[in-house]
Design an enzyme around this catalytic site. Structure first.
Site, PDB file in Angstrom:
ATOM      1  N   SER A 144       4.111  -9.817  10.660  1.00 10.69           N
ATOM      2  CA  SER A 144       3.196  -9.114  11.586  1.00 10.69           C
ATOM      3  C   SER A 144       2.616 -10.150  12.538  1.00 10.69           C
ATOM      4  O   SER A 144       2.641 -11.351  12.243  1.00 10.69           O
ATOM      5  CB  SER A 144       2.037  -8.507  10.779  1.00 10.69           C
ATOM      6  OG  SER A 144       1.029  -8.019  11.640  1.00 10.69           O
ATOM      7  N   TYR A 197      -5.501  -8.488   5.006  1.00 16.43           N
ATOM      8  CA  TYR A 197      -4.153  -8.300   5.548  1.00 16.43           C
ATOM      9  C   TYR A 197      -3.643  -9.573   6.230  1.00 16.43           C
ATOM     10  O   TYR A 197      -2.501  -9.983   6.010  1.00 16.43           O
ATOM     11  CB  TYR A 197      -4.164  -7.125   6.528  1.00 16.43           C
ATOM     12  CG  TYR A 197      -2.803  -6.746   7.060  1.00 16.43           C
ATOM     13  CD1 TYR A 197      -1.766  -6.376   6.202  1.00 16.43           C
ATOM     14  CD2 TYR A 197      -2.537  -6.732   8.431  1.00 16.43           C
ATOM     15  CE1 TYR A 197      -0.512  -6.010   6.696  1.00 16.43           C
ATOM     16  CE2 TYR A 197      -1.293  -6.361   8.935  1.00 16.43           C
ATOM     17  CZ  TYR A 197      -0.283  -5.997   8.068  1.00 16.43           C
ATOM     18  OH  TYR A 197       0.953  -5.638   8.557  1.00 16.43           O
TER      19      TYR A 197
HETATM   20  P1  NAP Z   1       4.859   2.611   6.674  1.00 13.56           P
HETATM   21  O1  NAP Z   1       5.410   3.725   7.479  1.00 13.56           O
HETATM   22  O2  NAP Z   1       3.609   2.842   5.886  1.00 13.56           O
HETATM   23  O3  NAP Z   1       6.006   2.065   5.699  1.00 13.56           O
HETATM   24  C1  NAP Z   1       5.735   1.219   4.611  1.00 13.56           C
HETATM   25  C2  NAP Z   1       6.902   1.291   3.641  1.00 13.56           C
HETATM   26  O4  NAP Z   1       6.636   0.388   2.559  1.00 13.56           O
HETATM   27  C3  NAP Z   1       7.088   2.672   3.044  1.00 13.56           C
HETATM   28  O5  NAP Z   1       8.450   2.989   3.046  1.00 13.56           O
HETATM   29  C4  NAP Z   1       6.571   2.513   1.619  1.00 13.56           C
HETATM   30  O6  NAP Z   1       7.325   3.369   0.749  1.00 13.56           O
HETATM   31  C5  NAP Z   1       6.924   1.043   1.342  1.00 13.56           C
HETATM   32  N1  NAP Z   1       6.167   0.487   0.243  1.00 13.56           N
HETATM   33  C6  NAP Z   1       4.823   0.316   0.131  1.00 13.56           C
HETATM   34  N2  NAP Z   1       4.518  -0.191  -1.067  1.00 13.56           N
HETATM   35  C7  NAP Z   1       5.692  -0.361  -1.739  1.00 13.56           C
HETATM   36  C8  NAP Z   1       6.035  -0.819  -3.030  1.00 13.56           C
HETATM   37  N3  NAP Z   1       5.109  -1.217  -3.900  1.00 13.56           N
HETATM   38  N4  NAP Z   1       7.338  -0.852  -3.385  1.00 13.56           N
HETATM   39  C9  NAP Z   1       8.291  -0.434  -2.514  1.00 13.56           C
HETATM   40  N5  NAP Z   1       8.036   0.023  -1.296  1.00 13.56           N
HETATM   41  C10 NAP Z   1       6.749   0.065  -0.907  1.00 13.56           C
HETATM   42  O7  NAP Z   1       4.535   1.350   7.604  1.00 13.56           O
HETATM   43  P2  NAP Z   1       5.461   0.455   8.571  1.00 13.56           P
HETATM   44  O8  NAP Z   1       4.659   0.228   9.781  1.00 13.56           O
HETATM   45  O9  NAP Z   1       6.816   0.986   8.705  1.00 13.56           O
HETATM   46  O10 NAP Z   1       5.455  -0.909   7.746  1.00 13.56           O
HETATM   47  C11 NAP Z   1       6.600  -1.667   7.478  1.00 13.56           C
HETATM   48  C12 NAP Z   1       6.244  -3.141   7.515  1.00 13.56           C
HETATM   49  O11 NAP Z   1       5.844  -3.511   8.818  1.00 13.56           O
HETATM   50  C13 NAP Z   1       5.089  -3.553   6.584  1.00 13.56           C
HETATM   51  O12 NAP Z   1       5.403  -4.780   5.968  1.00 13.56           O
HETATM   52  C14 NAP Z   1       3.925  -3.728   7.556  1.00 13.56           C
HETATM   53  O13 NAP Z   1       2.963  -4.627   7.056  1.00 13.56           O
HETATM   54  C15 NAP Z   1       4.656  -4.260   8.765  1.00 13.56           C
HETATM   55  N6  NAP Z   1       3.965  -4.128  10.037  1.00 13.56           N
HETATM   56  C16 NAP Z   1       3.597  -2.910  10.525  1.00 13.56           C
HETATM   57  C17 NAP Z   1       2.920  -2.834  11.738  1.00 13.56           C
HETATM   58  C18 NAP Z   1       2.468  -1.520  12.325  1.00 13.56           C
HETATM   59  O14 NAP Z   1       1.653  -1.534  13.255  1.00 13.56           O
HETATM   60  N7  NAP Z   1       2.964  -0.382  11.866  1.00 13.56           N
HETATM   61  C19 NAP Z   1       2.631  -3.992  12.444  1.00 13.56           C
HETATM   62  C20 NAP Z   1       3.025  -5.220  11.926  1.00 13.56           C
HETATM   63  C21 NAP Z   1       3.696  -5.275  10.732  1.00 13.56           C
HETATM   64  P3  NAP Z   1       6.796   4.141  -0.546  1.00 13.56           P
HETATM   65  O15 NAP Z   1       5.364   4.485  -0.294  1.00 13.56           O
HETATM   66  O16 NAP Z   1       7.714   5.312  -0.636  1.00 13.56           O
HETATM   67  O17 NAP Z   1       6.989   3.154  -1.666  1.00 13.56           O
END
Ligand code: NAP
Length: 248
Positions: free
Chosen positions: A135, A148
């Site tokens: 991130s 975070y």
């Molecule tokens: P999201 O839609 O909430 O997706 C998060 C994913 O992580 C879900 O598929 C969730 O699946 C999975 N997950 C959470 N805990 C888990 C566990 N214990 N075991 C296995 N899977 C798990 O959010 P996203 O934005 O796509 O996030 C993906 C990545 O991008 C994350 O690392 C986040 O920190 C990073 N990121 C996001 C943003 C943003 O603005 N959206 C910005 C920078 C970085 P289940 O709940 O089904 O397990």
């Protein structure tokens, strides 16, 4: 899992929504057999069916779950460490220890567990790639965000250290650092509070999951001597973690 031994396999963690789901779709289009992992198996099964991949339940905070997941993979060519997220926004003086624990268990130790388990197979593939979705919180800090930002800094340190430790081995390392992407991220961060989650993206045009997936697909399709080390992607409306141009 029964797939032909010369089909390249990509593993995407956290593929039940957001960036992970979009990445699974992108890599499947590029010809990978994609193994999608997360806790919500019903969602994974639907996605796997659409992309002719494999759905496997995975909780990256649970060693037994990671062991069971990794044991059935015949080979691994690409690993996308995407599962992760944030919980809450609070000053350190009010820090919620459970939220911190969740963020460290998921982003840091979860990435460590899966990466450690799959490294031998990635090396064995002769041309492995690990993409870790950190991130902009891995390169900057902001008030109320320390749980975070600290976890993402640590996850990035793990990933970047591997780049040096495995120098000379046939594995590439790409860190992708997104800014604001509209996914379920904020809904999870604010414990299902839809109104608060929507406010994060109010008056801006945020990135969508596919914007990041396409970047990951680009990294995965470079020739094997090309290592894209770090790719930081933000919406045009975002200058840093807390500076946005909003029309409202
Ligand atoms: P999201 O839609 O909430 O997706 C998060 C994913 O992580 C879900 O598929 C969730 O699946 C999975 N997950 C959470 N805990 C888990 C566990 N214990 N075991 C296995 N899977 C798990 O959010 P996203 O934005 O796509 O996030 C993906 C990545 O991008 C994350 O690392 C986040 O920190 C990073 N990121 C996001 C943003 C943003 O603005 N959206 C910005 C920078 C970085 P289940 O709940 O089904 O397990």
């Amino acid at each position: 899992m029964t797939i032909s031994s010369n089909t390249r396999i990509a593993v995407v963690t956290g593929a039940s929504s957001g960036i992970g789901e979009a990445t699974a779709r992108t890599l499947a289009k590029q010809g990978f057999h994609v193994v999608v992992g997360a806790r919500r198996l019903d969602r994974l099964e639907k996605i796997a069916k659409e992309i002719e991949g494999t759905a496997l339940e995975l909780d990256i905070t649970d060693q037994d779950s990671v062991d069971a997941f990794t044991a059935v993979l015949p080979r691994v060519d690409v690993l996308v460490n995407n599962a992760g997220g944030a919980k809450g926004l609070a000053q350190i003086i009010d820090a919620d220890l459970d939220d911190w624990q969740w963020m460290w268990d998921t982003n840091v130790l979860g990435t460590l567990r899966v990466t450690k388990a799959l490294l031998p197979k990635l090396i064995e593939s002769g041309d492995g790639l690990i993409v870790t979705v950190t991130s902009i919180a891995a390169v900057s800090i902001y008030d109320n965000g320390s749980g975070y930002t600290a976890a993402k800094h640590a996850q990035a340190a793990l990933h970047r250290t591997l780049r040096g430790e495995l120098l000379g081995k046939p594995v590439r390392f790409t860190e992708v650092l997104p800014g604001a992407v509209e996914t379920e991220f904020s809904l999870v961060r604010f414990d299902g509070d839809q109104e608060r989650a929507e406010k994060v993206y109010e008056g801006i045009t945020p990135l969508v999951a596919m914007d990041i997936a396409e970047v990951i697909g680009f990294a995965a399709s470079r020739p094997s001597h090309v290592n894209l080390d770090q790719i930081l992607v933000r919406p045009r409306d975002q200058a840093d973690a807390t500076r946005f141009h909003r029309t409202t």
